[in-house]
Design a protein around this motif. Structure first.
Motif, PDB file in Angstrom:
ATOM      1  N   LEU A 116       0.830  -1.204   0.000  1.00 35.80           N
ATOM      2  CA  LEU A 116       0.000   0.000   0.000  1.00 35.80           C
ATOM      3  C   LEU A 116       0.869   1.261   0.000  1.00 35.80           C
ATOM      4  O   LEU A 116       0.610   2.208  -0.764  1.00 35.80           O
ATOM      5  N   ALA A 117       1.893   1.276   0.854  1.00 37.50           N
ATOM      6  CA  ALA A 117       2.764   2.454   0.925  1.00 37.50           C
ATOM      7  C   ALA A 117       3.532   2.652  -0.381  1.00 37.50           C
ATOM      8  O   ALA A 117       3.657   3.781  -0.880  1.00 37.50           O
ATOM      9  N   ALA A 118       4.038   1.553  -0.936  1.00 36.68           N
ATOM     10  CA  ALA A 118       4.804   1.656  -2.181  1.00 36.68           C
ATOM     11  C   ALA A 118       3.930   2.117  -3.339  1.00 36.68           C
ATOM     12  O   ALA A 118       4.363   2.915  -4.184  1.00 36.68           O
ATOM     13  N   TYR A 119       2.694   1.653  -3.398  1.00 40.49           N
ATOM     14  CA  TYR A 119       1.797   2.079  -4.481  1.00 40.49           C
ATOM     15  C   TYR A 119       1.507   3.576  -4.382  1.00 40.49           C
ATOM     16  O   TYR A 119       1.565   4.298  -5.390  1.00 40.49           O
ATOM     17  N   VAL A 120       1.203   4.040  -3.180  1.00 43.02           N
ATOM     18  CA  VAL A 120       0.924   5.469  -3.002  1.00 43.02           C
ATOM     19  C   VAL A 120       2.135   6.308  -3.391  1.00 43.02           C
ATOM     20  O   VAL A 120       2.025   7.320  -4.100  1.00 43.02           O
ATOM     21  N   MET A 121       3.328   5.900  -2.949  1.00 41.23           N
ATOM     22  CA  MET A 121       4.537   6.672  -3.230  1.00 41.23           C
ATOM     23  C   MET A 121       4.961   6.596  -4.689  1.00 41.23           C
ATOM     24  O   MET A 121       5.734   7.438  -5.162  1.00 41.23           O
ATOM     25  N   SER A 122       4.473   5.602  -5.418  1.00 38.25           N
ATOM     26  CA  SER A 122       4.846   5.462  -6.840  1.00 38.25           C
ATOM     27  C   SER A 122       3.953   6.275  -7.763  1.00 38.25           C
ATOM     28  O   SER A 122       4.250   6.405  -8.952  1.00 38.25           O
ATOM     29  N   ARG A 123       2.854   6.837  -7.245  1.00 31.16           N
ATOM     30  CA  ARG A 123       1.944   7.632  -8.080  1.00 31.16           C
ATOM     31  C   ARG A 123       2.542   9.014  -8.347  1.00 31.16           C
ATOM     32  O   ARG A 123       2.968   9.703  -7.430  1.00 31.16           O
ATOM     33  N   LYS A 124       2.539   9.419  -9.606  1.00 34.08           N
ATOM     34  CA  LYS A 124       3.124  10.705  -9.987  1.00 34.08           C
ATOM     35  C   LYS A 124       2.261  11.884  -9.549  1.00 34.08           C
ATOM     36  O   LYS A 124       2.771  13.004  -9.413  1.00 34.08           O
ATOM     37  N   PRO A 126       8.267  15.359   0.123  1.00 38.37           N
ATOM     38  CA  PRO A 126       8.410  15.259   1.578  1.00 38.37           C
ATOM     39  C   PRO A 126       8.078  13.877   2.126  1.00 38.37           C
ATOM     40  O   PRO A 126       8.725  13.401   3.062  1.00 38.37           O
ATOM     41  N   ILE A 127       7.045  13.224   1.557  1.00 38.36           N
ATOM     42  CA  ILE A 127       6.666  11.892   2.041  1.00 38.36           C
ATOM     43  C   ILE A 127       7.794  10.888   1.794  1.00 38.36           C
ATOM     44  O   ILE A 127       8.165  10.110   2.685  1.00 38.36           O
ATOM     45  N   VAL A 128       8.362  10.922   0.587  1.00 38.18           N
ATOM     46  CA  VAL A 128       9.476  10.020   0.279  1.00 38.18           C
ATOM     47  C   VAL A 128      10.675  10.329   1.162  1.00 38.18           C
ATOM     48  O   VAL A 128      11.369   9.423   1.652  1.00 38.18           O
ATOM     49  N   PHE A 129      10.917  11.609   1.429  1.00 44.32           N
ATOM     50  CA  PHE A 129      12.035  11.997   2.292  1.00 44.32           C
ATOM     51  C   PHE A 129      11.838  11.465   3.704  1.00 44.32           C
ATOM     52  O   PHE A 129      12.788  10.947   4.316  1.00 44.32           O
ATOM     53  N   PHE A 159       7.108  -0.668  -8.626  1.00 42.88           N
ATOM     54  CA  PHE A 159       5.777  -0.219  -9.048  1.00 42.88           C
ATOM     55  C   PHE A 159       5.880   0.957 -10.012  1.00 42.88           C
ATOM     56  O   PHE A 159       5.089   1.074 -10.952  1.00 42.88           O
ATOM     57  N   ALA A 160       6.845   1.843  -9.783  1.00 46.31           N
ATOM     58  CA  ALA A 160       6.993   3.014 -10.643  1.00 46.31           C
ATOM     59  C   ALA A 160       7.454   2.640 -12.045  1.00 46.31           C
ATOM     60  O   ALA A 160       7.267   3.424 -12.987  1.00 46.31           O
ATOM     61  N   SER A 161       8.058   1.446 -12.192  1.00 46.93           N
ATOM     62  CA  SER A 161       8.526   1.013 -13.512  1.00 46.93           C
ATOM     63  C   SER A 161       7.411   0.439 -14.384  1.00 46.93           C
ATOM     64  O   SER A 161       7.619   0.201 -15.568  1.00 46.93           O
ATOM     65  N   VAL A 162       6.230   0.217 -13.804  1.00 42.99           N
ATOM     66  CA  VAL A 162       5.090  -0.266 -14.595  1.00 42.99           C
ATOM     67  C   VAL A 162       4.620   0.876 -15.498  1.00 42.99           C
ATOM     68  O   VAL A 162       4.421   2.002 -15.022  1.00 42.99           O
ATOM     69  N   HIS A 212      -8.199   3.165  -7.489  1.00 38.71           N
ATOM     70  CA  HIS A 212      -6.820   2.828  -7.131  1.00 38.71           C
ATOM     71  C   HIS A 212      -6.699   1.385  -6.633  1.00 38.71           C
ATOM     72  O   HIS A 212      -5.731   0.689  -6.978  1.00 38.71           O
ATOM     73  N   PHE A 213      -7.642   0.925  -5.830  1.00 32.42           N
ATOM     74  CA  PHE A 213      -7.542  -0.435  -5.313  1.00 32.42           C
ATOM     75  C   PHE A 213      -7.652  -1.465  -6.441  1.00 32.42           C
ATOM     76  O   PHE A 213      -6.966  -2.490  -6.430  1.00 32.42           O
ATOM     77  N   ARG A 214      -8.501  -1.196  -7.420  1.00 39.27           N
ATOM     78  CA  ARG A 214      -8.624  -2.120  -8.544  1.00 39.27           C
ATOM     79  C   ARG A 214      -7.382  -2.086  -9.427  1.00 39.27           C
ATOM     80  O   ARG A 214      -6.925  -3.126  -9.902  1.00 39.27           O
ATOM     81  N   ILE A 215      -6.824  -0.898  -9.629  1.00 36.01           N
ATOM     82  CA  ILE A 215      -5.579  -0.797 -10.403  1.00 36.01           C
ATOM     83  C   ILE A 215      -4.462  -1.563  -9.707  1.00 36.01           C
ATOM     84  O   ILE A 215      -3.690  -2.299 -10.346  1.00 36.01           O
ATOM     85  N   LEU A 216      -4.385  -1.404  -8.391  1.00 33.34           N
ATOM     86  CA  LEU A 216      -3.345  -2.103  -7.628  1.00 33.34           C
ATOM     87  C   LEU A 216      -3.533  -3.612  -7.706  1.00 33.34           C
ATOM     88  O   LEU A 216      -2.563  -4.355  -7.939  1.00 33.34           O
ATOM     89  N   ALA A 217      -4.773  -4.079  -7.526  1.00 32.69           N
ATOM     90  CA  ALA A 217      -5.032  -5.515  -7.445  1.00 32.69           C
ATOM     91  C   ALA A 217      -4.960  -6.200  -8.805  1.00 32.69           C
ATOM     92  O   ALA A 217      -4.463  -7.326  -8.906  1.00 32.69           O
ATOM     93  N   GLN A 218      -5.421  -5.542  -9.861  1.00 33.58           N
ATOM     94  CA  GLN A 218      -5.554  -6.207 -11.151  1.00 33.58           C
ATOM     95  C   GLN A 218      -4.483  -5.828 -12.165  1.00 33.58           C
ATOM     96  O   GLN A 218      -4.358  -6.500 -13.193  1.00 33.58           O
ATOM     97  N   ILE A 219      -3.714  -4.776 -11.892  1.00 28.25           N
ATOM     98  CA  ILE A 219      -2.683  -4.367 -12.853  1.00 28.25           C
ATOM     99  C   ILE A 219      -1.294  -4.393 -12.232  1.00 28.25           C
ATOM    100  O   ILE A 219      -0.380  -5.043 -12.771  1.00 28.25           O
TER     101      ILE A 219
END
Length: 293
Positions: free
Chosen positions: A96-104, A111-114, A163-166, A181-188
């Motif tokens: 969950l954290a990685a998906y959120v941080m990978s969204r442009k 700041p969140i990544v820092f 995740f960011a490389s997708v 977002h949950f469907r994108i995460l689960a199915q893609i």
């Protein structure tokens, strides 16, 4: 095929020699303990130095003594509970954290990544962490072994990079079709990230399987001890007396080395059995999570 230069051939030779030497350094201690764990206790107690083959007649008596001990069985069960629950919990939160941080389009992404990366270098320290666990009422509970060390920033960063490389086109097409977002995460995202997820599961599993320090701080009830803490007592604190109490009057000192070797192998064997099944995902998963472009 391209013909290799002299320098490349020399490098290949030294590379092979170096890898062989490293393999010997890594494998030899495990082999020493494995051979000691099946050796005759009388000859083992009178021997010092490297053991390359079983001393005397090979025997599984040390494993029998260790596995018949109730504290070992309870600790094994506790460790399985901690590893499964903490690994599942940590992997889920990391995803969950990685998906959120990978969204442009994430607000305050920098700041969140820092902040997440900052925790890889600095932390609150042992005493503040203990006070938090105590104030939350988790001392002497299973939660103390599951929640405090369930997530690591390093694993989140690796998974975020993967995740960011997708390709963004996949997420954009799903968004146009009405996916959230949950469907994108689960199915893609997750179906194309199986390798990195397997690596993260392996990292968390090994981390929790080998964990004993948190248990020594947060737990005082022996019925909650994980395997590693119980084995530490056996190996370092001379707790072998309770294991060999029913050894037909034999001298406890004779069995000490055998039990120490057997307990170490009992701890190592499960990871050695599981690793080959995850190895095929390991290299590809780490490379996907560490290289972008």
């Amino acid at each position: 095929m391209l013909k290799r230069t002299t320098g490349e051939k020399v490098f290949a030779v030294f590379n092979a020699i170096g890898l062989i030497m490293l393999s010997i350094v890594f494998v030899l201690p495990v082999w020493h303990v494995a051979m000691g764990s099946i050796s005759d206790p009388l000859k083992l107690s009178a021997t010092s130095g490297l053991i390359l083959w079983p001393l005397g007649d090979a025997t599984l008596g040390g494993y029998k003594l260790v596995l018949q001990n109730n504290s070992i069985a309870i600790s094994y069960l506790n460790t399985l509970i901690y590893v499964v629950c903490a690994t599942a919990f940590g992997t889920g939160l990391s995803i969950l954290a990685a998906y959120v941080m990978s969204r442009k389009d994430l607000y305050f992404k920098g700041p969140i990544v820092f902040i997440v990366t900052f925790t890889m270098i600095f932390n609150g320290g042992l005493i503040p962490t203990y006070m938090v666990v105590r104030n939350l009422g988790m001392l002497d509970t299973r939660w103390a072994m599951i929640i405090p060390a369930s997530v690591t920033a390093y694993n989140i960063i690796i998974m975020r990079t993967s995740f960011a490389s997708v390709p963004d086109a996949l997420s954009e097409a799903a968004t146009i079709d009405g996916a959230g977002h949950f469907r994108i995460l689960a199915q893609i995202i997750l179906p194309v990230s199986k390798s990195i997820i397997a690596v993260i599961v392996l990292f968390y599993g090994i981390q929790h399987w080998n964990s004993w320090f948190n248990a020594s701080i947060y737990l005082t009830e022996r019925k909650l001890f994980p395997l590693q803490l119980t084995l530490r007592e056996i190996v370092l604190l001379s707790s072998e007396n309770s294991i060999v109490a029913d050894a037909d009057g034999q001298d406890v000192e004779i069995y000490r080395p055998l039990i120490k070797y057997a307990t170490i192998m009992v701890s190592v064997i499960p990871m050695m059995v599981i690793y080959p099944f995850v190895q095929k995902y390991f290299v590809s998963g780490v490379m996907i999570g560490s290289v972008k472009g």
